[in-house]
Motif scaffolding. Structure first.
Motif, PDB file in Angstrom:
ATOM      1  N   ARG A   1       0.802  -1.226   0.000  1.00  0.00           N
ATOM      2  CA  ARG A   1       0.000   0.000   0.000  1.00  0.00           C
ATOM      3  C   ARG A   1       0.834   1.275   0.000  1.00  0.00           C
ATOM      4  O   ARG A   1       0.318   2.331  -0.338  1.00  0.00           O
ATOM      5  CB  ARG A   1      -0.921   0.026   1.227  1.00  0.00           C
ATOM      6  CG  ARG A   1      -1.845  -1.164   1.363  1.00  0.00           C
ATOM      7  CD  ARG A   1      -3.012  -0.866   2.290  1.00  0.00           C
ATOM      8  NE  ARG A   1      -2.595  -0.420   3.614  1.00  0.00           N
ATOM      9  CZ  ARG A   1      -2.404  -1.241   4.647  1.00  0.00           C
ATOM     10  NH1 ARG A   1      -2.539  -2.551   4.491  1.00  0.00           N
ATOM     11  NH2 ARG A   1      -2.065  -0.759   5.824  1.00  0.00           N
ATOM     12  N   ALA A   2       2.085   1.197   0.420  1.00  0.00           N
ATOM     13  CA  ALA A   2       2.889   2.415   0.564  1.00  0.00           C
ATOM     14  C   ALA A   2       4.275   2.196  -0.014  1.00  0.00           C
ATOM     15  O   ALA A   2       4.786   1.065  -0.039  1.00  0.00           O
ATOM     16  CB  ALA A   2       2.984   2.803   2.038  1.00  0.00           C
ATOM     17  N   ASP A   3       4.887   3.289  -0.443  1.00  0.00           N
ATOM     18  CA  ASP A   3       6.236   3.229  -1.020  1.00  0.00           C
ATOM     19  C   ASP A   3       7.261   3.199   0.109  1.00  0.00           C
ATOM     20  O   ASP A   3       7.880   4.205   0.457  1.00  0.00           O
ATOM     21  CB  ASP A   3       6.462   4.437  -1.931  1.00  0.00           C
ATOM     22  CG  ASP A   3       7.821   4.373  -2.638  1.00  0.00           C
ATOM     23  OD1 ASP A   3       8.485   3.315  -2.568  1.00  0.00           O
ATOM     24  OD2 ASP A   3       8.214   5.388  -3.247  1.00  0.00           O
ATOM     25  N   VAL A   4       7.405   2.022   0.690  1.00  0.00           N
ATOM     26  CA  VAL A   4       8.300   1.825   1.822  1.00  0.00           C
ATOM     27  C   VAL A   4       9.079   0.532   1.615  1.00  0.00           C
ATOM     28  O   VAL A   4       8.719  -0.316   0.791  1.00  0.00           O
ATOM     29  CB  VAL A   4       7.520   1.736   3.155  1.00  0.00           C
ATOM     30  CG1 VAL A   4       6.908   3.077   3.516  1.00  0.00           C
ATOM     31  CG2 VAL A   4       6.447   0.654   3.083  1.00  0.00           C
ATOM     32  N   ALA A   5      10.149   0.390   2.376  1.00  0.00           N
ATOM     33  CA  ALA A   5      10.908  -0.857   2.420  1.00  0.00           C
ATOM     34  C   ALA A   5      10.829  -1.369   3.856  1.00  0.00           C
ATOM     35  O   ALA A   5      11.309  -0.708   4.780  1.00  0.00           O
ATOM     36  CB  ALA A   5      12.353  -0.635   2.002  1.00  0.00           C
ATOM     37  N   LEU A   6      10.206  -2.510   4.048  1.00  0.00           N
ATOM     38  CA  LEU A   6       9.961  -3.041   5.382  1.00  0.00           C
ATOM     39  C   LEU A   6      10.622  -4.402   5.533  1.00  0.00           C
ATOM     40  O   LEU A   6      10.758  -5.145   4.568  1.00  0.00           O
ATOM     41  CB  LEU A   6       8.454  -3.183   5.639  1.00  0.00           C
ATOM     42  CG  LEU A   6       7.582  -1.960   5.367  1.00  0.00           C
ATOM     43  CD1 LEU A   6       6.117  -2.293   5.615  1.00  0.00           C
ATOM     44  CD2 LEU A   6       8.020  -0.786   6.233  1.00  0.00           C
ATOM     45  N   ALA A   7      10.997  -4.721   6.759  1.00  0.00           N
ATOM     46  CA  ALA A   7      11.591  -6.024   7.048  1.00  0.00           C
ATOM     47  C   ALA A   7      11.096  -6.495   8.407  1.00  0.00           C
ATOM     48  O   ALA A   7      10.722  -5.694   9.266  1.00  0.00           O
ATOM     49  CB  ALA A   7      13.120  -5.950   7.030  1.00  0.00           C
ATOM     50  N   ALA A   8      11.106  -7.797   8.601  1.00  0.00           N
ATOM     51  CA  ALA A   8      10.667  -8.379   9.869  1.00  0.00           C
ATOM     52  C   ALA A   8      11.507  -9.613  10.164  1.00  0.00           C
ATOM     53  O   ALA A   8      11.884 -10.348   9.258  1.00  0.00           O
ATOM     54  CB  ALA A   8       9.191  -8.752   9.805  1.00  0.00           C
ATOM     55  N   CYS A   9      11.791  -9.823  11.438  1.00  0.00           N
ATOM     56  CA  CYS A   9      12.533 -11.014  11.834  1.00  0.00           C
ATOM     57  C   CYS A   9      12.225 -11.333  13.288  1.00  0.00           C
ATOM     58  O   CYS A   9      11.822 -10.469  14.059  1.00  0.00           O
ATOM     59  CB  CYS A   9      14.040 -10.823  11.656  1.00  0.00           C
ATOM     60  SG  CYS A   9      14.762  -9.587  12.768  1.00  0.00           S
ATOM     61  N   SER A  10      12.403 -12.587  13.647  1.00  0.00           N
ATOM     62  CA  SER A  10      12.427 -12.995  15.045  1.00  0.00           C
ATOM     63  C   SER A  10      13.883 -13.183  15.426  1.00  0.00           C
ATOM     64  O   SER A  10      14.615 -13.905  14.730  1.00  0.00           O
ATOM     65  CB  SER A  10      11.640 -14.294  15.240  1.00  0.00           C
ATOM     66  OG  SER A  10      10.252 -14.083  15.068  1.00  0.00           O
ATOM     67  N   TYR A  11      14.319 -12.541  16.498  1.00  0.00           N
ATOM     68  CA  TYR A  11      15.739 -12.539  16.824  1.00  0.00           C
ATOM     69  C   TYR A  11      16.288 -13.948  16.991  1.00  0.00           C
ATOM     70  O   TYR A  11      17.453 -14.227  16.693  1.00  0.00           O
ATOM     71  CB  TYR A  11      16.005 -11.729  18.104  1.00  0.00           C
ATOM     72  CG  TYR A  11      15.742 -12.491  19.378  1.00  0.00           C
ATOM     73  CD1 TYR A  11      16.711 -13.339  19.923  1.00  0.00           C
ATOM     74  CD2 TYR A  11      14.514 -12.402  20.041  1.00  0.00           C
ATOM     75  CE1 TYR A  11      16.457 -14.068  21.069  1.00  0.00           C
ATOM     76  CE2 TYR A  11      14.266 -13.123  21.189  1.00  0.00           C
ATOM     77  CZ  TYR A  11      15.236 -13.960  21.693  1.00  0.00           C
ATOM     78  OH  TYR A  11      14.993 -14.690  22.826  1.00  0.00           O
ATOM     79  N   PHE A  12      15.437 -14.873  17.438  1.00  0.00           N
ATOM     80  CA  PHE A  12      15.907 -16.218  17.766  1.00  0.00           C
ATOM     81  C   PHE A  12      16.096 -17.106  16.549  1.00  0.00           C
ATOM     82  O   PHE A  12      16.729 -18.156  16.647  1.00  0.00           O
ATOM     83  CB  PHE A  12      14.957 -16.898  18.756  1.00  0.00           C
ATOM     84  CG  PHE A  12      13.489 -16.765  18.417  1.00  0.00           C
ATOM     85  CD1 PHE A  12      12.900 -17.564  17.458  1.00  0.00           C
ATOM     86  CD2 PHE A  12      12.719 -15.820  19.072  1.00  0.00           C
ATOM     87  CE1 PHE A  12      11.560 -17.437  17.144  1.00  0.00           C
ATOM     88  CE2 PHE A  12      11.361 -15.689  18.769  1.00  0.00           C
ATOM     89  CZ  PHE A  12      10.782 -16.496  17.803  1.00  0.00           C
ATOM     90  N   SER A  13      15.568 -16.715  15.375  1.00  0.00           N
ATOM     91  CA  SER A  13      15.684 -17.570  14.197  1.00  0.00           C
ATOM     92  C   SER A  13      16.456 -16.926  13.057  1.00  0.00           C
ATOM     93  O   SER A  13      16.518 -17.494  11.969  1.00  0.00           O
ATOM     94  CB  SER A  13      14.285 -17.989  13.711  1.00  0.00           C
ATOM     95  OG  SER A  13      13.509 -16.862  13.350  1.00  0.00           O
ATOM     96  N   LEU A  14      17.048 -15.747  13.266  1.00  0.00           N
ATOM     97  CA  LEU A  14      17.837 -15.118  12.214  1.00  0.00           C
ATOM     98  C   LEU A  14      18.980 -16.032  11.795  1.00  0.00           C
ATOM     99  O   LEU A  14      19.791 -16.443  12.623  1.00  0.00           O
ATOM    100  CB  LEU A  14      18.421 -13.789  12.708  1.00  0.00           C
ATOM    101  CG  LEU A  14      17.581 -12.536  12.494  1.00  0.00           C
ATOM    102  CD1 LEU A  14      18.250 -11.353  13.187  1.00  0.00           C
ATOM    103  CD2 LEU A  14      17.389 -12.245  11.012  1.00  0.00           C
ATOM    104  N   GLY A  15      19.032 -16.347  10.514  1.00  0.00           N
ATOM    105  CA  GLY A  15      20.092 -17.205  10.001  1.00  0.00           C
ATOM    106  C   GLY A  15      19.887 -18.672  10.292  1.00  0.00           C
ATOM    107  O   GLY A  15      20.707 -19.512   9.924  1.00  0.00           O
ATOM    108  N   ASP A  16      18.779 -19.007  10.958  1.00  0.00           N
ATOM    109  CA  ASP A  16      18.533 -20.390  11.353  1.00  0.00           C
ATOM    110  C   ASP A  16      17.036 -20.562  11.557  1.00  0.00           C
ATOM    111  O   ASP A  16      16.438 -19.884  12.386  1.00  0.00           O
ATOM    112  CB  ASP A  16      19.277 -20.717  12.653  1.00  0.00           C
ATOM    113  CG  ASP A  16      19.120 -22.170  13.086  1.00  0.00           C
ATOM    114  OD1 ASP A  16      18.423 -22.912  12.378  1.00  0.00           O
ATOM    115  OD2 ASP A  16      19.686 -22.538  14.114  1.00  0.00           O
TER     116      ASP A  16
END
Length: 248
Positions: free
Chosen positions: A130-145
């Protein structure tokens, strides 16, 4: 480390042109009898704050106050303060909309509770349509795994011993649960199974916390902090040219 709560509105508007807004989210829920209700929120904040301290040479990040409530109906058998999935998604959409209206074009959500993960990712996906944005989401415990670290067991207890040792209460050995809870031991890889009453039957934890140590916690915390710092740098590098003013 710039914190939104401590900034004036002109400072926020100025920072928003190029900085990443970072929102930690957690929960208030049972973590067996030895960890506090706010464990997920406190661990998300601990990882976030340590990662941001490593970014003294950039990228620029504005840290929002943590959202302390999450989607935790499966923990209400003991105690929790839970938002409906639709409520959490609406809250995240409102926060993202507020940030975009305030001038931020890049936002990263860092989660500390497994029950929030799918909702958080859906909120980010839908708002970016809906908007001209760059968004990201992560769970700290599963980053890279992609593996699950469990709940109120060795992983979280070790981290709490390293980050908030004084809040960890005496631990008792976790009794064997027969049959094993399917939420922690799915009958086939990739299959999510929920069976009524299993969280209560398992005593609120997925594994034994008595083997957790502060040494293990320090190593785990270092690993999670490094992963988040690397993820922030990668998000910045991938979006700076398109969504940071003066960087195109």
């Amino acid at each position: 480390m710039p914190e939104l709560t401590r900034m004036t509105w002109p400072e926020v508007r100025d920072a928003a042109r190029s900085a990443i807004a970072l929102l930690p989210i957690g929960s208030q829920e049972q973590h067996a009898a030895h960890l506090p209700m706010g464990t997920d929120t406190m661990l998300a904040e601990a990882v976030v704050d340590r990662a941001l301290r490593r970014l003294d040479r950039g990228p620029a990040v504005v840290r929002l106050p943590a959202l302390p409530f999450g989607h935790s109906p499966h923990h209400l058998f003991a105690a929790a303060v839970s938002l409906r999935a639709s409520t959490l998604q609406a809250v995240l959409a409102d926060v993202l909309d507020s940030l975009a209206t305030s001038g931020f074009r890049r936002v990263l959500v860092v989660n500390g509770h497994g029950g929030n993960d799918e909702i958080m990712r859906l909120a980010v996906k839908e708002y970016a349509l809906r908007a001209d944005v760059a968004l990201a989401a992560c769970s700290y415990f599963s980053l890279g795994d992609d593996s699950s670290p469990g709940h109120a067991g060795k992983f979280e207890t070790s981290l709490m011993l390293a980050a908030h040792c004084g809040l960890v209460r005496p631990r008792e050995p976790r009794p064997d649960v027969t049959p094993p809870p399917l939420f922690a031991h799915p009958p086939y890889p990739g299959l999510t199974v929920e069976r009524h009453g299993e969280w209560a039957r398992a005593g609120g934890s997925t594994d034994d916390a008595t083997t957790a140590t502060v040494h293990d916690g320090a190593d785990l915390l270092e690993d999670r902090v490094t992963a988040l710092a690397d993820a922030i740098r990668a998000f910045d590098a991938a979006t700076r040219a398109t969504h940071a003013e003066g960087e195109a």
